[in-house]
Design an enzyme around this catalytic site. Structure first.
Site, PDB file in Angstrom:
ATOM      1  N   SER A  40       0.825  -1.206   0.000  1.00  0.00           N
ATOM      2  CA  SER A  40       0.000   0.000   0.000  1.00  0.00           C
ATOM      3  C   SER A  40       0.858   1.254   0.000  1.00  0.00           C
ATOM      4  O   SER A  40       0.624   2.182  -0.776  1.00  0.00           O
ATOM      5  CB  SER A  40      -0.924  -0.001   1.222  1.00  0.00           C
ATOM      6  N   GLU A  41       1.854   1.289   0.864  1.00  0.00           N
ATOM      7  CA  GLU A  41       2.698   2.483   0.923  1.00  0.00           C
ATOM      8  C   GLU A  41       3.522   2.646  -0.349  1.00  0.00           C
ATOM      9  O   GLU A  41       3.747   3.756  -0.822  1.00  0.00           O
ATOM     10  CB  GLU A  41       3.606   2.468   2.144  1.00  0.00           C
ATOM     11  N   THR A  42       3.955   1.544  -0.948  1.00  0.00           N
ATOM     12  CA  THR A  42       4.683   1.614  -2.207  1.00  0.00           C
ATOM     13  C   THR A  42       3.814   2.233  -3.295  1.00  0.00           C
ATOM     14  O   THR A  42       4.237   3.153  -4.009  1.00  0.00           O
ATOM     15  CB  THR A  42       5.158   0.212  -2.649  1.00  0.00           C
TER      16      THR A  42
END
Length: 121
Positions: A40-42
């Protein structure tokens, strides 16, 4: 880190970012929470940077939350992120299996900061 975890960025546009990676699970056959959050953060980070004026701005992560709703035991997962607010870059990410069944829903916020220009005089 992307190479080590075999995360492949499949699509980047102003409307969405898509990444794929092999499924990594916890002992109870649910998506490993690290992988859900990392995917998700990527996706949110790649999407944020894509929308910035890179000479004058940069983005950093502020907050992430993830809800793992279904287990899976093998295959590939796909993380698709959509920008829902572009001033602070709020991204909604859906992680699905190979059949597009949802595994995790996530929201990630990145801050957009202005670069300080150095005076070379």
């Amino acid at each position: 880190m992307l190479d080590a975890l075999r995360i492949e960025i499949v699509e980047v546009s102003n409307e969405k970012v898509v990444a794929r990676c092999p499924f990594m699970m916890q002992p109870d056959n649910t998506l490993d929470s690290f992988m859900g959050s990392f995917n998700s953060e990527t996706v949110a980070s790649v999407g944020s940077w894509n929308l910035l004026d890179m000479e004058n701005e940069y983005a950093i992560g502020l907050e992430i939350s993830a809800n793992h709703i279904r287990g899976e035991s093998e295959g590939t997962v796909k993380a698709t992120g959509f920008p829902i607010h572009k001033t602070t870059m709020v991204w909604e990410i859906q992680i699905t299996d190979e059949n597009d069944k949802p595994i995790c829903f996530s929201r990630c916020t990145t801050a957009v900061n202005k670069r300080i220009k150095k005076n070379n005089s």
